[in-house]
Scaffold this motif. Structure first.
Motif, PDB file in Angstrom:
ATOM      1  N   GLU A 170       0.833  -1.204   0.000  1.00  0.00           N
ATOM      2  CA  GLU A 170       0.000   0.000   0.000  1.00  0.00           C
ATOM      3  C   GLU A 170       0.867   1.253   0.000  1.00  0.00           C
ATOM      4  O   GLU A 170       0.550   2.242  -0.670  1.00  0.00           O
ATOM      5  CB  GLU A 170      -0.920  -0.010   1.221  1.00  0.00           C
ATOM      6  CG  GLU A 170      -2.044  -1.051   1.128  1.00  0.00           C
ATOM      7  CD  GLU A 170      -2.906  -1.070   2.380  1.00  0.00           C
ATOM      8  OE1 GLU A 170      -2.518  -0.407   3.375  1.00  0.00           O
ATOM      9  OE2 GLU A 170      -3.952  -1.742   2.358  1.00  0.00           O
ATOM     10  N   ARG A 173       2.228   1.547  -3.362  1.00  0.00           N
ATOM     11  CA  ARG A 173       1.150   1.984  -4.249  1.00  0.00           C
ATOM     12  C   ARG A 173       0.850   3.465  -4.049  1.00  0.00           C
ATOM     13  O   ARG A 173       0.611   4.193  -5.017  1.00  0.00           O
ATOM     14  CB  ARG A 173      -0.096   1.142  -3.981  1.00  0.00           C
ATOM     15  CG  ARG A 173      -1.232   1.376  -4.975  1.00  0.00           C
ATOM     16  CD  ARG A 173      -2.279   0.303  -4.844  1.00  0.00           C
ATOM     17  NE  ARG A 173      -2.783   0.218  -3.483  1.00  0.00           N
ATOM     18  CZ  ARG A 173      -3.555  -0.772  -3.038  1.00  0.00           C
ATOM     19  NH1 ARG A 173      -3.881  -1.758  -3.839  1.00  0.00           N
ATOM     20  NH2 ARG A 173      -3.982  -0.788  -1.793  1.00  0.00           N
ATOM     21  N   LYS A 177       1.179   6.159  -6.768  1.00  0.00           N
ATOM     22  CA  LYS A 177       0.025   7.016  -7.033  1.00  0.00           C
ATOM     23  C   LYS A 177       0.409   8.483  -6.915  1.00  0.00           C
ATOM     24  O   LYS A 177       0.032   9.312  -7.757  1.00  0.00           O
ATOM     25  CB  LYS A 177      -1.094   6.670  -6.046  1.00  0.00           C
ATOM     26  CG  LYS A 177      -2.394   7.419  -6.294  1.00  0.00           C
ATOM     27  CD  LYS A 177      -3.454   6.971  -5.305  1.00  0.00           C
ATOM     28  CE  LYS A 177      -4.766   7.732  -5.523  1.00  0.00           C
ATOM     29  NZ  LYS A 177      -5.795   7.310  -4.540  1.00  0.00           N
TER      30      LYS A 177
END
Length: 403
Positions: A170, A173, A177
């Motif tokens: 995460e 990510r 992102k």
């Protein structure tokens, strides 16, 4: 000699070795030799108070005396073995002693006692088996609980690892992102900046083009006004003076003619009177008559395909081209062509003169060529110029404004 062990160093190990050797000889059927080893083990165990070894040796000796057919000696050792085994709670030896006593009773014909001893033997055996079963069951249960705990710990550990990996994933990510958002933002910002830049540049170019168009229109209007004043004012006054005073002076005639030519050049009245194609034919014929250059032409009729401002611009371009040929080319032949091809108008001005260096002329910023370029740009046209020692070719391509 076979009984010589180093009993001083490790007597318990020696006693166990004696028992093992006795059992080996018993299995071979050599009961007397086996008895010697068991007696040696008994003596060593008694001296060093090895209680369990002592019980085992007593039981084994009683069993060997039965096999040697000495029931009296067997009874002594088996009963002694039972007494000592019970004292020290040696369950295996108690079981084996009961079995030996059962055999001894059977040999002596005491079957009731043999039966009782055998019952006690089976009870001990079953008890030991149950204990072993319980022990194994407990061990298995403990092993199961241990394995279960290990499995739970493993699952928990794997869960923690999975959670950690998920958090890392995460996090990665989120980083990807965030970087993607930053990259997209930068790209959008760059697009906006470049769009604004090119839009401003385009607007500036359009404004320049609009200004140039307005300037040319203003110039044409001013030239038209001056041309009219020269023709209707000064020209008419000179003509009136000539007629009133009947003056046939050559200078007067020449002045009136020059004034008329200047007036026509300043504003192409022929465009309004004759139309574009005839007006171009007229200036080509005038050029041919005014010099020693052989002008030829091929003109498609394009009067209805160009709006007035385009007609004036193209007329001025051809006019400037003819003027440059007469003034600079040193040629004897030139050609003007206008072709209507599909939705385009192709105008070409060609001469066989000495040519010029386009780069050098561009650096000098020739007013004539600059005017041609500006007028072509105002018509959203295309201009190409080639020049060498064999001549010069100027080609203009513009789109038709009217179908």
């Amino acid at each position: 000699n076979s009984l010589k062990f180093n009993n001083n160093r490790r007597p318990e190990l020696s006693a166990v070795n004696y028992i093992n050797l006795g059992e080996v000889n018993e299995a071979k059927g050599d009961y007397k030799e086996a008895l010697k080893f068991q007696l040696a083990a008994l003596k060593l165990a008694e001296q060093n108070k090895f209680n369990e070894v002592f019980c085992v040796a007593q039981t084994n000796i009683g069993r060997l005396y039965i096999k040697l057919n000495k029931p009296k000696e067997a009874s002594i050792y088996l009963n002694k073995a039972l007494q000592v085994s019970k004292k020290y709670f040696c369950r295996e030896e108690i079981k084996d002693t009961y079995y030996g006593l059962s055999q001894l009773d059977s040999i002596n014909g005491n079957y009731r006692s043999a039966y009782e001893h055998y019952k006690l033997f089976t009870l001990c055996r079953d008890s030991i088996d149950n204990e072993e079963t319980k022990s194994k069951s407990l061990q298995n249960s403990m092993q199961y609980e241990f394995d279960k705990k290990q499995a739970v710990l493993k699952v928990e550990q794997e869960k923690k690892v999975a959670i950690t990996n998920l958090k890392l994933l995460e996090k990665d990510r989120d980083i990807v992102k965030r970087n993607f958002i930053i990259a997209v933002t930068v790209i959008i910002a760059m697009i906006i900046i470049f769009s604004i830049y090119f839009l401003n540049k385009k607007n500036k170019k359009q404004q320049q083009k609009k200004f140039s168009l307005q300037l040319i229109q203003s110039q044409e209007e001013e030239l038209k006004r001056i041309s009219k004043e020269l023709h209707d004012g000064i020209g008419q006054n000179l003509l009136s003076l000539k007629n009133i005073y009947n003056m046939n002076i050559p200078l007067m005639e020449s002045t009136i003619e020059d004034l008329s030519n200047i007036s026509r050049n300043m504003h192409p009245v022929l465009l309004e009177k004759l139309g574009f194609t005839k007006a171009v034919e007229s200036i080509i014929r005038e050029a041919k008559e005014s010099c020693n250059i052989m002008f030829t032409y091929e003109l498609d009729n394009i009067d209805d395909v160009l709006i007035p401002i385009q007609q004036i611009n193209l007329f001025r371009i051809i006019q400037e081209g003819i003027r440059n040929i007469i003034k600079h080319s040193e040629t004897t032949a030139a050609k003007i062509s206008i072709e209507k091809k599909e939705a385009k108008i192709i105008a070409c001005i060609f001469d066989k003169g000495k040519g010029f260096d386009p780069i050098s002329v561009n650096n000098k910023k020739s007013l004539g060529l600059t005017s041609i370029r500006e007028r072509v740009e105002l018509m959203n046209g295309q201009l190409s110029m080639t020049s060498d020692a064999k001549g010069t070719r100027i080609e203009i391509i513009i789109r038709q404004s009217r179908n």
